[in-house]
Design a protein around this motif. Structure first.
Motif, short mmCIF file in Angstrom:
data_model
loop_
_atom_site.label_atom_id
_atom_site.label_comp_id
_atom_site.label_asym_id
_atom_site.label_seq_id
_atom_site.Cartn_x
_atom_site.Cartn_y
_atom_site.Cartn_z
N LEU A 1 -1.71 1.06 0.82
CA LEU A 1 -3.08 0.76 1.24
C LEU A 1 -3.18 -0.70 1.70
N LEU A 2 -2.53 -1.59 0.97
CA LEU A 2 -2.54 -3.01 1.34
C LEU A 2 -1.89 -3.22 2.72
N ALA A 3 -0.76 -2.59 2.96
CA ALA A 3 -0.09 -2.70 4.28
C ALA A 3 -1.01 -2.20 5.39
N PHE A 4 -1.66 -1.06 5.15
CA PHE A 4 -2.60 -0.50 6.12
C PHE A 4 -3.75 -1.48 6.38
N CYS A 5 -4.30 -2.05 5.32
CA CYS A 5 -5.44 -2.98 5.46
C CYS A 5 -5.05 -4.24 6.23
N ILE A 6 -3.88 -4.76 5.97
CA ILE A 6 -3.44 -5.96 6.68
C ILE A 6 -3.28 -5.67 8.17
N ALA A 7 -2.60 -4.58 8.50
CA ALA A 7 -2.40 -4.23 9.92
C ALA A 7 -3.72 -3.94 10.61
N ARG A 8 -4.59 -3.18 9.96
CA ARG A 8 -5.90 -2.86 10.56
C ARG A 8 -6.77 -4.11 10.69
N GLY A 9 -6.77 -4.95 9.68
CA GLY A 9 -7.61 -6.15 9.73
C GLY A 9 -7.19 -7.10 10.83
N LEU A 10 -5.90 -7.39 10.90
CA LEU A 10 -5.42 -8.31 11.94
C LEU A 10 -5.70 -7.76 13.33
N SER A 11 -5.38 -6.49 13.56
CA SER A 11 -5.56 -5.93 14.91
C SER A 11 -7.04 -5.78 15.24
N HIS A 12 -7.88 -5.44 14.26
CA HIS A 12 -9.31 -5.35 14.53
C HIS A 12 -9.85 -6.71 14.96
N GLY A 13 -9.40 -7.76 14.32
CA GLY A 13 -9.82 -9.11 14.71
C GLY A 13 -9.46 -9.41 16.15
N ALA B 1 -10.85 -1.53 0.30
CA ALA B 1 -10.03 -1.53 1.52
C ALA B 1 -10.86 -1.96 2.72
N PHE B 2 -12.06 -1.42 2.85
CA PHE B 2 -12.90 -1.77 3.99
C PHE B 2 -13.24 -3.25 3.97
N SER B 3 -13.61 -3.77 2.81
CA SER B 3 -13.93 -5.19 2.70
C SER B 3 -12.71 -6.05 3.01
N LEU B 4 -11.55 -5.63 2.56
CA LEU B 4 -10.33 -6.38 2.85
C LEU B 4 -10.02 -6.39 4.34
N ILE B 5 -10.17 -5.25 5.00
CA ILE B 5 -9.95 -5.17 6.44
C ILE B 5 -10.87 -6.14 7.18
N MET B 6 -12.13 -6.16 6.81
CA MET B 6 -13.08 -7.04 7.49
C MET B 6 -12.79 -8.51 7.20
N THR B 7 -12.33 -8.82 6.01
CA THR B 7 -11.98 -10.20 5.68
C THR B 7 -10.75 -10.64 6.46
N ILE B 8 -9.73 -9.80 6.49
CA ILE B 8 -8.50 -10.12 7.21
C ILE B 8 -8.75 -10.22 8.71
N SER B 9 -9.76 -9.51 9.20
CA SER B 9 -10.05 -9.56 10.64
C SER B 9 -10.41 -10.97 11.09
N ILE B 10 -10.90 -11.80 10.18
CA ILE B 10 -11.19 -13.20 10.53
C ILE B 10 -9.90 -13.89 10.96
N LEU B 11 -8.83 -13.66 10.21
CA LEU B 11 -7.52 -14.22 10.58
C LEU B 11 -7.03 -13.63 11.90
N GLY B 12 -7.31 -12.35 12.11
CA GLY B 12 -6.92 -11.70 13.36
C GLY B 12 -7.60 -12.32 14.57
N LYS B 13 -8.86 -12.68 14.44
CA LYS B 13 -9.59 -13.31 15.54
C LYS B 13 -8.93 -14.63 15.92
N VAL B 14 -8.66 -15.43 14.92
CA VAL B 14 -8.05 -16.74 15.18
C VAL B 14 -6.61 -16.57 15.68
N GLY B 15 -5.85 -15.76 14.99
CA GLY B 15 -4.44 -15.58 15.34
C GLY B 15 -4.23 -14.97 16.71
N PHE B 16 -4.96 -13.91 17.00
CA PHE B 16 -4.81 -13.29 18.31
C PHE B 16 -5.42 -14.15 19.41
#
Length: 174
Positions: A84-96, A34-49
């Motif tokens: 868990l996947l829904a949580f990781c996606i939301a956390r990753g995008l917003s963290h980015g 989950a932690f690794s997925l959050i950090m990976t998805i945060s890359i998309l969050g940086k670009v998207g946001f």
């Protein structure tokens, strides 16, 4: 608002592994995944946001801050791979989004002429939130034996951080 969102973002991030492992009961392997997925998805969050901030100015940052609160809300039902996947996606995008908000807010609120000073000051304020969040959330967990009260606090703080941006006028953009 920047202090508060730093509090919520890093508080949640630093407690993700313990939350997924112990409170959600999904084990250390799921927690690491989950932690690794959050950090990976945060890359998309940086670009998207970053794109969203450029399109709708401070309102985009407000959406990011609300997304952080939604990510916290999505922690409550975590109990299996789907939640868990829904949580990781939301956390990753917003963290980015929180990685690129400070320079953007500084440029919009104060203009480019004093950008180095404003970014440094706001980063210091954000970092204070980064330091306080994990400690307070851990103390709440230690006191109550659950993350629930800490998560309620994080939801409230993300709403207050969002509301604080209502007073930021994008003078540079105008």
């Amino acid at each position: 608002g920047v202090f508060l969102i730093g509090f919520v973002d890093q508080g949640m991030l630093q407690h993700t592994v313990e939350f997924v492992d112990k409170e959600a009961g999904l084990g250390r392997d799921s927690a690491r995944w989950a932690f690794s997925l959050i950090m990976t998805i945060s890359i998309l969050g940086k670009v998207g946001f970053g794109w969203l901030f450029d399109k709708i100015a401070v309102k985009g940052v407000m959406i990011c801050y609300l997304a952080i609160g939604i990510g916290v809300v999505l922690a409550f039902p975590v109990g299996g791979p789907e939640t868990l996947l829904a949580f990781c996606i939301a956390r990753g995008l917003s963290h980015g989004g929180t990685i690129v908000d400070v320079p953007y807010l500084c440029r919009q609120a104060f203009g480019p002429a004093i950008l180095p000073r404003t970014v440094a000051t706001m980063t210091m304020i954000l970092s204070a939130g980064f330091a306080a969040g994990p400690y307070v959330i851990g103390a709440i967990y230690d006191t109550y034996g659950s993350y629930a009260n800490a998560f309620y606090l994080c939801i409230l703080l993300s709403l207050v951080a969002t509301a604080s941006l209502l007073f930021v006028k994008p003078a540079y953009r105008d």
